[in-house]
Enzyme design. Structure first.
Site, PDB file in Angstrom:
ATOM      1  N   HIS A 159       0.851  -1.191   0.000  1.00 64.25           N
ATOM      2  CA  HIS A 159       0.000   0.000   0.000  1.00 64.25           C
ATOM      3  C   HIS A 159       0.884   1.238   0.000  1.00 64.25           C
ATOM      4  O   HIS A 159       1.826   1.352   0.787  1.00 64.25           O
ATOM      5  CB  HIS A 159      -0.903   0.000   1.237  1.00 64.25           C
TER       6      HIS A 159
ATOM      7  N   LYS B 242      -1.498  10.908   1.026  1.00 57.97           N
ATOM      8  CA  LYS B 242      -0.453  10.356   0.152  1.00 57.97           C
ATOM      9  C   LYS B 242      -0.723  10.703  -1.317  1.00 57.97           C
ATOM     10  O   LYS B 242       0.167  11.163  -2.027  1.00 57.97           O
ATOM     11  CB  LYS B 242      -0.360   8.832   0.325  1.00 57.97           C
TER      12      LYS B 242
ATOM     13  N   ASP C 143      -1.978   4.174  -4.702  1.00 53.69           N
ATOM     14  CA  ASP C 143      -2.762   3.322  -3.812  1.00 53.69           C
ATOM     15  C   ASP C 143      -2.163   1.923  -3.651  1.00 53.69           C
ATOM     16  O   ASP C 143      -1.878   1.485  -2.545  1.00 53.69           O
ATOM     17  CB  ASP C 143      -4.217   3.220  -4.293  1.00 53.69           C
TER      18      ASP C 143
ATOM     19  N   GLU D   8      -6.394   8.586  -7.263  1.00 60.21           N
ATOM     20  CA  GLU D   8      -7.671   8.900  -6.616  1.00 60.21           C
ATOM     21  C   GLU D   8      -7.492  10.058  -5.640  1.00 60.21           C
ATOM     22  O   GLU D   8      -6.635  10.015  -4.753  1.00 60.21           O
ATOM     23  CB  GLU D   8      -8.206   7.676  -5.858  1.00 60.21           C
TER      24      GLU D   8
ATOM     25  N   ARG E  27      15.655  15.363  14.402  1.00 59.92           N
ATOM     26  CA  ARG E  27      15.879  16.707  13.865  1.00 59.92           C
ATOM     27  C   ARG E  27      17.198  16.834  13.112  1.00 59.92           C
ATOM     28  O   ARG E  27      17.390  17.771  12.347  1.00 59.92           O
ATOM     29  CB  ARG E  27      15.831  17.738  15.000  1.00 59.92           C
TER      30      ARG E  27
END
Length: 312
Positions: free
Chosen positions: A140, A161, A179, A204, A245
């Site tokens: 995914h 995403k 996707d 999508e 960081r």
């Protein structure tokens, strides 16, 4: 998941010449990426003959075959033909012996030709077959080509995403898959991702629906496949949680038995995730070329501490 390749697909992909064979023979299936160069077989030794492989004839094999008497050559060629032999391929534009044509025609096995040198043709055949026959795994995420780097964007559902990928496409990068990404192991260190056929060029966007990226942005906005070189994981920003960081934490994620470097990016209002991913890709490329900004900072910090210690 593809487990076989038709000879016709091989012909179309590598622009091979069909020297003999009909449409039915081109439907023969190739089940292994291994290629056979039948040297011992031409001498009559068939104990370990790999009859289910493509049989590649180069200059050495053709020259040796030409020194045989016609009857012996026909006998050997017939023994090389079996029900699961996909095809004979002759490289360098060489003319196949007529006995090869006769034997192959008897078993309806196609004889293919190519002007390419044998070693180069062998490499192209192996590369195509190994990629096509490799087991696929679906993951995914969204795969995008960012500055020539295959970036797999992952994260929780609804985190953005696809929207981030669309922003990257608008900024000139290329979409590979949205996707669902089908990945396969090209070798021990290389993982290749590609879109399922049903989702090719599509993305999508919630509230808008499915859009065709190639139709809206042109052919330069999409790409068929790409090695996965960096995984960017998007996660919701949590107040109080400590985030890296300095970029000194080297994390990896294993996909299809291949370890891929991973960068985690916290997402919150006001952060332009697409630009951050661009910078992450550029920084990853810089590190792979030997320049590490984190090490530069740590070195400067060490020098500053030493200088202050001397003054004190």
């Amino acid at each position: 998941m593809s487990e076989t390749v038709k000879v016709k697909e091989l012909v179309d992909k590598l622009s091979l010449d069909v020297l003999t064979g009909d449409s039915k023979s081109l439907e023969r299936l190739i089940k292994t990426g291994d290629i056979s160069r039948p040297g011992l077989e031409l001498t009559g030794y068939f104990n370990y003959y790999s009859h289910d492989r493509l049989q590649l004839f180069g200059n050495k094999e053709i020259t040796f075959a030409e020194r045989m008497i016609p009857e012996e050559r026909l006998m050997v060629m017939r023994r090389m033909c079996s029900e699961d032999t996909p095809a004979f391929i002759v490289s360098r534009g060489l003319v196949p012996p007529k006995e090869m044509i006769q034997a192959a025609s008897e078993y309806n096995i196609p004889v293919l030709g190519s002007p390419i040198a044998t070693s180069r043709l062998l490499g192209e055949l192996s590369s195509f077959l190994n990629g096509s026959l490799a087991p696929r795994t679906s993951v995914h995420g969204v795969l995008v080509d960012v500055y020539g780097l295959g970036v797999l964007i992952q994260g929780d559902s609804g985190i953005g995403k696809s929207e981030t990928a669309l922003e990257l496409v608008k900024r000139g990068h290329r979409l590979i898959a949205d996707d669902r990404v089908d990945v396969y192991q090209q070798d021990e260190l290389t993982l290749v991702g590609e879109p399922p056929k049903i989702l090719q060029h599509l993305i999508e966007i919630r509230g808008v629906g499915i859009i065709d990226v190639m139709d809206l942005f042109g052919a330069s906005a999409v790409r068929g496949s790409m090695p996965v070189q960096l995984v960017v994981y998007l996660e919701n920003w949590e107040k109080g949680k400590k985030y890296d960081r300095l970029g000194s934490a080297n994390t990896f994620v294993e996909i299809a038995e291949v370890k891929i470097p991973q960068v985690k990016i916290p997402v919150k209002t006001g952060r332009n995730v697409a630009i951050i991913i661009e910078v992450a890709a550029m920084n990853f490329r810089a590190k792979s070329m030997g320049y590490d900004a984190t090490k530069t900072f740590e070195s400067r910090l060490t020098n500053l501490i030493e200088e202050n210690s001397e003054k004190g």
